[in-house]
Design a protein around this motif. Structure first.
Motif, PDB file in Angstrom:
ATOM      1  N   ASP A 184     124.410  71.603  94.783  1.00 26.23           N
ATOM      2  CA  ASP A 184     125.441  72.474  94.225  1.00 26.23           C
ATOM      3  C   ASP A 184     124.873  73.848  93.891  1.00 26.23           C
ATOM      4  O   ASP A 184     123.748  73.959  93.385  1.00 26.23           O
ATOM      5  CB  ASP A 184     126.003  71.887  92.918  1.00 26.23           C
ATOM      6  N   PHE A 185     125.704  74.887  94.157  1.00 19.63           N
ATOM      7  CA  PHE A 185     125.343  76.257  93.786  1.00 19.63           C
ATOM      8  C   PHE A 185     126.554  76.953  93.178  1.00 19.63           C
ATOM      9  O   PHE A 185     127.699  76.591  93.457  1.00 19.63           O
ATOM     10  CB  PHE A 185     124.843  77.033  95.012  1.00 19.63           C
ATOM     11  N   ILE A 186     126.285  77.951  92.342  1.00 25.34           N
ATOM     12  CA  ILE A 186     127.324  78.700  91.639  1.00 25.34           C
ATOM     13  C   ILE A 186     127.261  80.162  92.066  1.00 25.34           C
ATOM     14  O   ILE A 186     126.177  80.732  92.236  1.00 25.34           O
ATOM     15  CB  ILE A 186     127.159  78.577  90.108  1.00 25.34           C
ATOM     16  N   TYR A 187     128.428  80.772  92.229  1.00 26.15           N
ATOM     17  CA  TYR A 187     128.500  82.204  92.524  1.00 26.15           C
ATOM     18  C   TYR A 187     129.512  82.858  91.587  1.00 26.15           C
ATOM     19  O   TYR A 187     130.375  82.185  91.012  1.00 26.15           O
ATOM     20  CB  TYR A 187     128.891  82.446  93.992  1.00 26.15           C
ATOM     21  N   GLY A 188     129.377  84.162  91.427  1.00 27.14           N
ATOM     22  CA  GLY A 188     130.288  84.919  90.576  1.00 27.14           C
ATOM     23  C   GLY A 188     129.660  85.436  89.303  1.00 27.14           C
ATOM     24  O   GLY A 188     130.331  86.023  88.451  1.00 27.14           O
ATOM     25  N   LEU A 189     128.328  85.242  89.152  1.00 19.99           N
ATOM     26  CA  LEU A 189     127.644  85.761  87.968  1.00 19.99           C
ATOM     27  C   LEU A 189     127.640  87.287  87.991  1.00 19.99           C
ATOM     28  O   LEU A 189     127.492  87.899  89.067  1.00 19.99           O
ATOM     29  CB  LEU A 189     126.192  85.286  87.919  1.00 19.99           C
ATOM     30  N   PRO A 190     127.777  87.935  86.857  1.00 19.24           N
ATOM     31  CA  PRO A 190     127.621  89.384  86.829  1.00 19.24           C
ATOM     32  C   PRO A 190     126.191  89.749  87.227  1.00 19.24           C
ATOM     33  O   PRO A 190     125.233  89.123  86.780  1.00 19.24           O
ATOM     34  CB  PRO A 190     127.907  89.759  85.369  1.00 19.24           C
ATOM     35  N   GLY A 191     126.061  90.703  88.119  1.00 22.53           N
ATOM     36  CA  GLY A 191     124.735  91.089  88.591  1.00 22.53           C
ATOM     37  C   GLY A 191     124.263  90.310  89.802  1.00 22.53           C
ATOM     38  O   GLY A 191     123.306  90.713  90.474  1.00 22.53           O
ATOM     39  N   GLN A 192     124.905  89.177  90.072  1.00 23.88           N
ATOM     40  CA  GLN A 192     124.569  88.438  91.290  1.00 23.88           C
ATOM     41  C   GLN A 192     125.030  89.252  92.497  1.00 23.88           C
ATOM     42  O   GLN A 192     126.103  89.859  92.491  1.00 23.88           O
ATOM     43  CB  GLN A 192     125.254  87.071  91.282  1.00 23.88           C
ATOM     44  N   THR A 193     124.217  89.273  93.526  1.00 28.18           N
ATOM     45  CA  THR A 193     124.549  90.014  94.738  1.00 28.18           C
ATOM     46  C   THR A 193     124.654  89.058  95.911  1.00 28.18           C
ATOM     47  O   THR A 193     124.214  87.898  95.831  1.00 28.18           O
ATOM     48  CB  THR A 193     123.474  91.057  95.053  1.00 28.18           C
TER      49      THR A 193
ATOM     50  N   ILE B  10     121.718  72.505  91.488  1.00 28.65           N
ATOM     51  CA  ILE B  10     120.641  73.508  91.435  1.00 28.65           C
ATOM     52  C   ILE B  10     121.193  74.806  90.873  1.00 28.65           C
ATOM     53  O   ILE B  10     120.606  75.437  90.008  1.00 28.65           O
ATOM     54  CB  ILE B  10     120.042  73.724  92.839  1.00 28.65           C
ATOM     55  N   GLN B  11     122.344  75.241  91.381  1.00 27.35           N
ATOM     56  CA  GLN B  11     123.098  76.433  90.979  1.00 27.35           C
ATOM     57  C   GLN B  11     122.488  77.735  91.475  1.00 27.35           C
ATOM     58  O   GLN B  11     123.215  78.636  91.875  1.00 27.35           O
ATOM     59  CB  GLN B  11     123.319  76.484  89.455  1.00 27.35           C
ATOM     60  N   SER B  12     121.172  77.861  91.455  1.00 22.66           N
ATOM     61  CA  SER B  12     120.530  79.081  91.968  1.00 22.66           C
ATOM     62  C   SER B  12     119.028  78.841  92.058  1.00 22.66           C
ATOM     63  O   SER B  12     118.473  78.039  91.299  1.00 22.66           O
ATOM     64  CB  SER B  12     120.814  80.273  91.052  1.00 22.66           C
ATOM     65  N   PHE B  13     118.387  79.545  92.993  1.00 22.58           N
ATOM     66  CA  PHE B  13     116.925  79.561  93.039  1.00 22.58           C
ATOM     67  C   PHE B  13     116.371  80.842  92.409  1.00 22.58           C
ATOM     68  O   PHE B  13     115.158  81.071  92.424  1.00 22.58           O
ATOM     69  CB  PHE B  13     116.433  79.454  94.489  1.00 22.58           C
ATOM     70  N   VAL B  14     117.246  81.679  91.885  1.00 24.88           N
ATOM     71  CA  VAL B  14     116.843  82.950  91.276  1.00 24.88           C
ATOM     72  C   VAL B  14     116.656  82.728  89.778  1.00 24.88           C
ATOM     73  O   VAL B  14     117.596  82.338  89.078  1.00 24.88           O
ATOM     74  CB  VAL B  14     117.894  84.047  91.541  1.00 24.88           C
ATOM     75  N   GLU B  15     115.462  82.999  89.281  1.00 24.01           N
ATOM     76  CA  GLU B  15     115.133  82.681  87.887  1.00 24.01           C
ATOM     77  C   GLU B  15     116.055  83.383  86.896  1.00 24.01           C
ATOM     78  O   GLU B  15     116.490  82.791  85.899  1.00 24.01           O
ATOM     79  CB  GLU B  15     113.668  83.036  87.587  1.00 24.01           C
ATOM     80  N   GLU B  16     116.359  84.653  87.147  1.00 24.82           N
ATOM     81  CA  GLU B  16     117.209  85.401  86.219  1.00 24.82           C
ATOM     82  C   GLU B  16     118.609  84.806  86.155  1.00 24.82           C
ATOM     83  O   GLU B  16     119.247  84.786  85.089  1.00 24.82           O
ATOM     84  CB  GLU B  16     117.283  86.876  86.633  1.00 24.82           C
ATOM     85  N   GLU B  17     119.110  84.338  87.292  1.00 20.69           N
ATOM     86  CA  GLU B  17     120.438  83.738  87.316  1.00 20.69           C
ATOM     87  C   GLU B  17     120.450  82.391  86.594  1.00 20.69           C
ATOM     88  O   GLU B  17     121.397  82.077  85.863  1.00 20.69           O
ATOM     89  CB  GLU B  17     120.913  83.580  88.765  1.00 20.69           C
ATOM     90  N   LEU B  18     119.402  81.611  86.775  1.00 24.79           N
ATOM     91  CA  LEU B  18     119.301  80.343  86.055  1.00 24.79           C
ATOM     92  C   LEU B  18     119.266  80.571  84.547  1.00 24.79           C
ATOM     93  O   LEU B  18     119.916  79.857  83.780  1.00 24.79           O
ATOM     94  CB  LEU B  18     118.043  79.585  86.498  1.00 24.79           C
ATOM     95  N   ALA B  19     118.524  81.589  84.119  1.00 24.97           N
ATOM     96  CA  ALA B  19     118.436  81.889  82.687  1.00 24.97           C
ATOM     97  C   ALA B  19     119.788  82.318  82.140  1.00 24.97           C
ATOM     98  O   ALA B  19     120.193  81.907  81.040  1.00 24.97           O
ATOM     99  CB  ALA B  19     117.381  82.974  82.453  1.00 24.97           C
ATOM    100  N   TRP B  20     120.511  83.141  82.897  1.00 28.02           N
ATOM    101  CA  TRP B  20     121.820  83.616  82.439  1.00 28.02           C
ATOM    102  C   TRP B  20     122.790  82.451  82.297  1.00 28.02           C
ATOM    103  O   TRP B  20     123.593  82.396  81.353  1.00 28.02           O
ATOM    104  CB  TRP B  20     122.378  84.641  83.429  1.00 28.02           C
ATOM    105  N   LEU B  21     122.720  81.494  83.217  1.00 23.51           N
ATOM    106  CA  LEU B  21     123.608  80.332  83.190  1.00 23.51           C
ATOM    107  C   LEU B  21     123.241  79.333  82.103  1.00 23.51           C
ATOM    108  O   LEU B  21     124.034  78.446  81.784  1.00 23.51           O
ATOM    109  CB  LEU B  21     123.581  79.624  84.547  1.00 23.51           C
TER     110      LEU B  21
END
Length: 447
Positions: free
Chosen positions: A194-203, A156-167
């Motif tokens: 699965d989820f990913i962390y460490g994106l710039p702007g991710q909090t 899945i990596q994220s449920f946040v749309e902006e983070e999915l777009a960045w990835l």
């Protein structure tokens, strides 16, 4: 200190493999005698390539192309079956990729039937498969259940749309939610997200938002992966590699790990969090690993046969991967090994230490002594330094295991155990491909 150097899920890394001559699988198949070994099938196809992905997979291959790939598998399996020991029974069967569920239902059915017909699987074989939200529907989920799949892992990596777009992911939160609900309600023995962390702007707040939604679905496992931007991936080409911040990533890890443990997930490694079930956490009990074998089907997967590790040449570009697939399709002799590595006694010892040290409950000093006739800390004095630094501790039953701080540094600690020879080969590969990757910087030449 950059704590994110390299993910050491196996050793040695594929970039240390080299062309081999006069090596035949038949000379090493004895390592698959009896039970306890694994069968792996690689399906190197994706609908689209994620921005961070450097795995052996190609996007944009149509149904006819994937059918042609499946056409080759029976011929490969027939050759393997002829040289397998008669006692071989595979206790696990893993289908990876790529995105295996990119195949349609008929193709998946064909694949499962072919493997069950040609390969000796244990009656209650653990069957594992990977998927993605856009490729997960009810028809395929039920087909997996009918074919005995016990574990499904979905990125899945994220449920946040902006983070999915960045990835560069091509699903949205709604699709991920629907697919996760389908899988967790299907009755598989294990569902992993699965989820990913460490994106710039991710909090911490945005990461915990994703994890709260995941926990609400009660998956059996959750994996947290730090973001890496390796050579050749789309995010690197877009100039994003420089934006990663090790300290920022570390803070997000602390937030995510603490939350999952609060929610009743037991941490088994830096990445893996397993839901507690009664008094026993699956995967937490000690298992002596590093000596069982694994046989890979298809193109792109690795076979581990004692000293011999082999796979197709490590390629990261679409053109290179398609070239390897084409060579696989045209190949006549699947038993002749053309690429891989033959492990020395030293590399076997290092592999054993790496495979145990980075997961709980750690490495048994007694088991190491029994296997190798030597004392663990004498063979690897760097472990004593890590004890002094508070990264390792000795338990009452003489295991060395990572402390909480040490666990968070797994991607720094693991690479320190790479041998000089393997490090040199990895560096040669990086230089020949136009980059010296960060994980080679700062690794001790003398361990």
């Amino acid at each position: 200190m950059n704590r994110y150097i390299q993910y050491m899920y196996s050793y040695p890394h594929k970039t240390a493999y080299r062309p081999l001559q006069n090596v035949n699988l038949g000379d090493y198949m004895g390592n698959l005698e009896g039970e306890g070994h694994g069968l792996y099938l690689h399906l190197p196809f994706c609908e689209s390539k994620c921005g961070y992905c450097n795995l052996f997979s190609a996007a944009g291959c149509g149904k006819a192309y994937m059918d042609a790939y499946l056409d080759v598998l029976p011929r490969q399996m027939k050759q393997f079956r002829e040289i397998l020991p008669g006692s071989t029974v595979f206790g696990s069967f893993t289908v990876g990729g790529g995105t295996p569920l990119l195949l349609d239902a008929k193709q998946l059915e064909r694949m499962f039937l072919a493997v069950r017909q040609d390969m000796p699987l244990k009656d209650n074989c653990d069957i594992v498969i990977e998927t993605a939200p856009k490729q997960t529907d009810e028809e395929k989920a039920r087909l997996l259940k009918e074919h005995g799949v016990t574990r499904v892992s979905m990125g899945i990596q994220s449920f946040v749309e902006e983070e999915l777009a960045w990835l560069g992911r091509y699903h949205d939160g709604r699709q991920a939610q629907k697919a996760a609900e389908l899988l967790t309600g299907m009755g598989y023995a294990c569902v992993n997200l699965d989820f990913i962390y460490g994106l710039p702007g991710q909090t911490a707040e945005s990461l915990l938002y994703s994890l709260r939604r995941a926990v609400s679905l009660s998956p059996d496992e959750i994996f947290l992966y730090p973001l890496y931007i390796k050579h050749g991936v789309r995010l690197e080409k877009d100039g994003k590699a420089a934006v990663l911040d090790s300290d920022h990533t570390g803070r997000l890890y602390q937030s995510g790990a603490a939350y999952l443990k609060e929610q009743g997930y037991d941490q088994v490694s830096m990445r893996r969090f397993v839901k507690k079930k009664g008094s026993v956490c699956p995967g937490r009990e000690y298992q002596d690993c590093g000596f069982t074998g694994s046989l890979a089907l298809g193109c792109g997967g690795r076979s581990y046969l004692g000293r011999l590790h082999t796979c197709a040449s490590y390629r990261t570009t679409r053109q290179g991967i398609l070239q390897e697939i084409e060579e696989f399709r045209e190949r006549e002799d699947f038993c002749s090994v053309t690429n891989g590595i033959l492990l020395s006694d030293e590399e076997i010892r290092r592999r054993y230490v790496i495979k145990h040290l980075l997961i709980y409950p750690g490495i048994s000093k007694a088991a190491y002594r029994d296997h190798f006739g030597a004392e663990l800390t004498e063979a690897f004095p760097i472990l004593l330094e890590w004890i002094r630094q508070g990264w390792l501790e000795e338990t009452s039953d003489s295991f060395l295991r990572l402390t909480e701080e040490g666990l968070s540094l797994s991607d720094y600690i693991g690479p320190q155990l790479i041998s000089e020879d393997v490090r040199r080969k990895m560096l040669e590969w990086e230089r020949s491909n136009g980059r010296e990757d960060d994980f080679l910087q700062g690794i001790s030449e003398k361990l």
